[in-house]
Design an enzyme around this catalytic site. Structure first.
Site, PDB file in Angstrom:
ATOM      1  CE1 TYR A 125      35.298 -19.518  10.215  1.00  0.00           C
ATOM      2  CE2 TYR A 125      35.681 -21.540  10.151  1.00  0.00           C
ATOM      3  CZ  TYR A 125      35.707 -20.250   9.411  1.00  0.00           C
ATOM      4  OH  TYR A 125      36.377 -20.286   8.170  1.00  0.00           O
ATOM      5  CB  THR A 151      37.598 -17.069  12.057  1.00  0.00           C
ATOM      6  OG1 THR A 151      38.862 -17.860  11.610  1.00  0.00           O
ATOM      7  CG2 THR A 151      37.238 -16.474  11.006  1.00  0.00           C
ATOM      8  CG  ASP A 153      36.455 -12.665   8.996  1.00  0.00           C
ATOM      9  OD1 ASP A 153      36.437 -13.753   9.364  1.00  0.00           O
ATOM     10  OD2 ASP A 153      37.225 -12.151   8.151  1.00  0.00           O
ATOM     11  CE  LYS A 228      42.518 -15.989   8.613  1.00  0.00           C
ATOM     12  NZ  LYS A 228      41.450 -15.591   7.891  1.00  0.00           N
ATOM     13  CG  HIS A 252      37.128 -14.996   5.627  1.00  0.00           C
ATOM     14  ND1 HIS A 252      37.299 -15.425   6.847  1.00  0.00           N
ATOM     15  CD2 HIS A 252      36.727 -16.233   4.878  1.00  0.00           C
ATOM     16  CE1 HIS A 252      36.802 -16.687   6.911  1.00  0.00           C
ATOM     17  NE2 HIS A 252      36.766 -17.163   5.755  1.00  0.00           N
ATOM     18  NE  ARG A 307      41.297 -17.242  -3.256  1.00  0.00           N
ATOM     19  CZ  ARG A 307      40.992 -16.194  -2.455  1.00  0.00           C
ATOM     20  NH1 ARG A 307      41.770 -15.340  -1.832  1.00  0.00           N
ATOM     21  NH2 ARG A 307      39.787 -15.893  -2.338  1.00  0.00           N
TER      22      ARG A 307
END
Length: 370
Positions: A125, A151, A153, A228, A252, A307
């Site tokens: 990040y 990342t 977003d 991403k 995300h 997940r």
């Protein structure tokens, strides 16, 4: 076994607050649901009379061989789900022969993860603390990471209502191992109707991230660079122009802008925009091997799954993740054979059709294989 079985097993062992942290999305969770619905609405048109006696799932991902076009998405604080956390998931990825994206907010140090997985990518990040950010880049190179994943977003963490209603906080033994010991202190301060994790990220993440910073990062490392969180084709084309090696089409996992387009629905336009100049990955809603095949048919190089990995981890640690990945590979091999594809490169020749549109010349996407 299916990924749904792993989900049920995880739900049976996790505390409610941790389960909600894993499963939840932002706002009304419309995008979270839409990610899965997009896969369910898309159908493949199989071909016949192709020799699929030796169907192969092997792929090349970021220039390196992988047992299948799948990687493990970056996910934070994995010791919430099992004591072995990222170490177990990374070892499972190594066994499966797929990349593992280590979350910046991992509960095992980066060096501990690369020690057990040779295909480790580090997720970043954009931090207010540039010294810490630069140090992480240097550590990634020294530890043998094979890519960086920025990342893009999360200028701020969205309102994740489940976590806010639960006043979710990190337990005392859960730390961001790549950060100084005091860095996640705010993530342990409980307050009604507030997610302490959201408070912590607002303190740590820098919302001023722009394309100039991406260009700077590209100049800081020779590692492959992945962005991403890209959904707009013009953003993907701009990333490719800056020398980014891959983009991940992602919302995300439905955890940022509620109402954002499902990642699968954005995929084909992104692939068309980059015209093969950069690899395109997808995450969000991937649950089985047929989902992987649908993404490949729309132009993706590979997918990242999130997940389901945490479901397997929660249920049975490393063995649980290995079972999830083994199942995904078996399902992909089955889907390839049944659709007439000898290997994953044939997937781009498949026709795909929306379930609510009749099969016609106007409603299909055809590839060149047949």
């Amino acid at each position: 076994m299916t990924s749904a079985d792993a989900r049920r097993a995880a739900a049976s062992v996790l505390p409610q607050g941790v389960w909600d942290f894993l499963e939840g999305g932002s706002g009304s969770e419309a995008t979270l649901a839409a990610n899965r619905a997009a896969f369910d609405d898309l159908f493949l048109v199989p071909r016949v009379l192709a020799d699929v006696s030796g169907t192969r799932t092997a792929a090349t991902v970021l220039g390196a061989p992988a047992a299948m076009p799948v990687g493990i998405a970056p996910m934070a604080y994995q010791r919430l789900f099992h004591p072995d956390g990222e170490s177990a998931a990374a070892q499972a990825a190594e066994t499966a022969g797929v990349p593992y994206v280590a979350g910046m907010l991992s509960t095992y140090a980066l060096e501990e993860i690369t020690a057990v997985c040779s295909r480790t990518w580090l997720q970043l990040y954009w931090l207010r603390d540039r010294v810490l950010l630069t140090d992480l880049i240097d550590r990634a190179e020294a530890a043998g990471c094979t890519a960086l994943v920025l990342t893009v977003d999360v200028p701020r963490m969205a309102r994740r209502l489940r976590d806010m209603r639960n006043a979710f906080t990190l337990p005392p033994d859960i730390v961001a191992a790549n950060f100084p010991a005091t860095a996640t202190r705010s993530a342990r301060r409980g307050e009604a109707n507030t997610s302490a994790v959201m408070v912590h990220t607002s303190e740590a993440f820098d919302p001023t991230l722009t394309w100039n910073d991406v260009a700077w990062l590209r100049g800081q490392t020779e590692l492959p660079l992945v962005l991403k969180g890209v959904l707009h084709p013009e953003d993907a084309a701009r990333a490719a122009g800056l020398g980014v090696d891959a983009v991940v089409v992602s919302n995300h996992g439905g955890r940022q802008l509620d109402g954002a387009v499902p990642a699968l629905n954005a995929l084909a336009a992104v692939c068309a925009a980059v015209e093969g100049s950069t690899e395109v990955f997808l995450d969000g809603g991937v649950r089985g091997g047929t989902d992987v095949l649908k993404a490949l048919a729309l132009g993706a190089t590979a997918v990242l799954t999130g997940r389901p990995v945490l479901w397997g981890l929660s249920a049975d640690g490393q063995r649980g993740v290995e079972r999830v990945l083994s199942l995904l590979r078996a399902e992909l091999e089955d889907a390839l054979a049944l659709s007439g594809c000898a290997d994953v490169s044939w997937a781009k020749g498949l026709t795909v059709v929306s379930g609510n549109v009749p099969l016609s010349s106007a409603s299909v996407r055809r590839g060149p294989r047949w």
